[in-house]
Motif scaffolding. Structure first.
Motif, PDB file in Angstrom:
ATOM      1  N   ARG A   1      -3.135   7.049   7.123  1.00  0.00           N
ATOM      2  CA  ARG A   1      -3.550   5.657   7.351  1.00  0.00           C
ATOM      3  C   ARG A   1      -3.219   4.802   6.129  1.00  0.00           C
ATOM      4  O   ARG A   1      -2.645   3.719   6.244  1.00  0.00           O
ATOM      5  N   GLU A   2      -3.581   5.299   4.946  1.00  0.00           N
ATOM      6  CA  GLU A   2      -3.306   4.538   3.729  1.00  0.00           C
ATOM      7  C   GLU A   2      -1.803   4.360   3.526  1.00  0.00           C
ATOM      8  O   GLU A   2      -1.338   3.252   3.225  1.00  0.00           O
ATOM      9  N   ALA A   3      -1.024   5.422   3.716  1.00  0.00           N
ATOM     10  CA  ALA A   3       0.426   5.332   3.545  1.00  0.00           C
ATOM     11  C   ALA A   3       1.037   4.363   4.556  1.00  0.00           C
ATOM     12  O   ALA A   3       1.901   3.553   4.210  1.00  0.00           O
ATOM     13  N   THR A   4       0.554   4.413   5.800  1.00  0.00           N
ATOM     14  CA  THR A   4       1.076   3.521   6.836  1.00  0.00           C
ATOM     15  C   THR A   4       0.761   2.068   6.507  1.00  0.00           C
ATOM     16  O   THR A   4       1.633   1.191   6.596  1.00  0.00           O
ATOM     17  N   ARG A   5      -0.456   1.786   6.100  1.00  0.00           N
ATOM     18  CA  ARG A   5      -0.812   0.413   5.743  1.00  0.00           C
ATOM     19  C   ARG A   5       0.017  -0.097   4.564  1.00  0.00           C
ATOM     20  O   ARG A   5       0.455  -1.249   4.551  1.00  0.00           O
ATOM     21  N   MET A   6       0.234   0.771   3.579  1.00  0.00           N
ATOM     22  CA  MET A   6       1.024   0.362   2.418  1.00  0.00           C
ATOM     23  C   MET A   6       2.466   0.047   2.804  1.00  0.00           C
ATOM     24  O   MET A   6       3.026  -0.957   2.368  1.00  0.00           O
ATOM     25  N   VAL A   7       3.070   0.901   3.625  1.00  0.00           N
ATOM     26  CA  VAL A   7       4.472   0.676   3.983  1.00  0.00           C
ATOM     27  C   VAL A   7       4.606  -0.510   4.933  1.00  0.00           C
ATOM     28  O   VAL A   7       5.599  -1.248   4.861  1.00  0.00           O
ATOM     29  N   LEU A   8       3.610  -0.746   5.782  1.00  0.00           N
ATOM     30  CA  LEU A   8       3.662  -1.929   6.645  1.00  0.00           C
ATOM     31  C   LEU A   8       3.583  -3.209   5.816  1.00  0.00           C
ATOM     32  O   LEU A   8       4.314  -4.168   6.068  1.00  0.00           O
ATOM     33  N   GLU A   9       2.710  -3.226   4.840  1.00  0.00           N
ATOM     34  CA  GLU A   9       2.628  -4.399   3.972  1.00  0.00           C
ATOM     35  C   GLU A   9       3.974  -4.652   3.286  1.00  0.00           C
ATOM     36  O   GLU A   9       4.455  -5.778   3.225  1.00  0.00           O
ATOM     37  N   TYR A  10       4.592  -3.590   2.791  1.00  0.00           N
ATOM     38  CA  TYR A  10       5.901  -3.720   2.154  1.00  0.00           C
ATOM     39  C   TYR A  10       6.953  -4.199   3.166  1.00  0.00           C
ATOM     40  O   TYR A  10       7.759  -5.083   2.872  1.00  0.00           O
ATOM     41  N   ALA A  11       6.921  -3.619   4.363  1.00  0.00           N
ATOM     42  CA  ALA A  11       7.897  -3.970   5.401  1.00  0.00           C
ATOM     43  C   ALA A  11       7.802  -5.443   5.777  1.00  0.00           C
ATOM     44  O   ALA A  11       8.824  -6.111   5.951  1.00  0.00           O
TER      45      ALA A  11
END
Length: 186
Positions: free
Chosen positions: A115-125
């Motif tokens: 969840r944390e990794a997904t949220r971080m990469v979505l913010e970057y994306a």
């Protein structure tokens, strides 16, 4: 407008429990070992067993690609490899990309790392790359992953019936997507 430099520049993103770093040759051993885990292979629908040479080649070819972003998920305290994720099939004209994530062992699931990794990469994306839409496929039996994706703002958009044949049984895949204004941050 898509900023392809944001894909090529290979960011390091640090959260509370995970650090996302460019996937590279130094991750070969752990990446290969993760591919041997039968349950992880089932959850990702991976039939092919990578050879060590294929894993080494895959990790070596990831850095500085202008058309995708491949990151290793690591422990911020000791650098241990926890899994990997990708933004791929980037279509600049549509400001969209596919997403996939795989933790490297079941011991890492259920702890909020994905969840944390997904949220971080979505913010970057959305903020750095300039994407508008990120989509993924997930097998309908993978309820834990579906719950994580929903918590990050993904919605089910469709069903691919009988898309996976695993040990004689057929399984549906769900198409899920999140739009820039629908992503949930921590």
């Amino acid at each position: 407008m898509i900023d392809k430099r944001a894909l090529r520049d290979e960011p390091t993103l640090t959260g509370k429990h995970v650090r996302l770093v460019p996937l590279g040759p130094e991750h070969t051993d752990a990446y290969f070992a993760a591919g041997l885990d039968e349950e992880i292979r089932r959850l990702t629908g991976t039939h092919h067993h990578l050879t060590y040479a294929e894993a080494r080649d895959w990790c070596a070819r990831r850095p500085r690609r202008p058309d995708r972003l491949d990151l290793a998920i690591t422990d911020p305290r000791d650098g241990r490899f926890l899994g990997e994720l990708s933004l791929y099939s980037v279509v600049p004209e549509n400001e969209s990309a596919g997403y996939r994530i795989a933790l490297s062992a079941l011991a890492f699931t259920g702890r909020g790392l994905g969840r944390e990794a997904t949220r971080m990469v979505l913010e970057y994306a959305f903020e750095q790359v300039g994407l508008h839409r990120v989509w993924l496929y997930v097998y309908a039996f993978n309820m834990r992953a579906i719950a994580v994706y929903r918590s990050c703002g993904f919605s089910v958009e469709g069903r691919l019936r009988d898309s996976l044949l695993w040990e004689g049984r057929r399984h549906d895949a769900l198409l899920m997507a999140v739009l820039r204004n629908g992503a949930r941050r921590s």
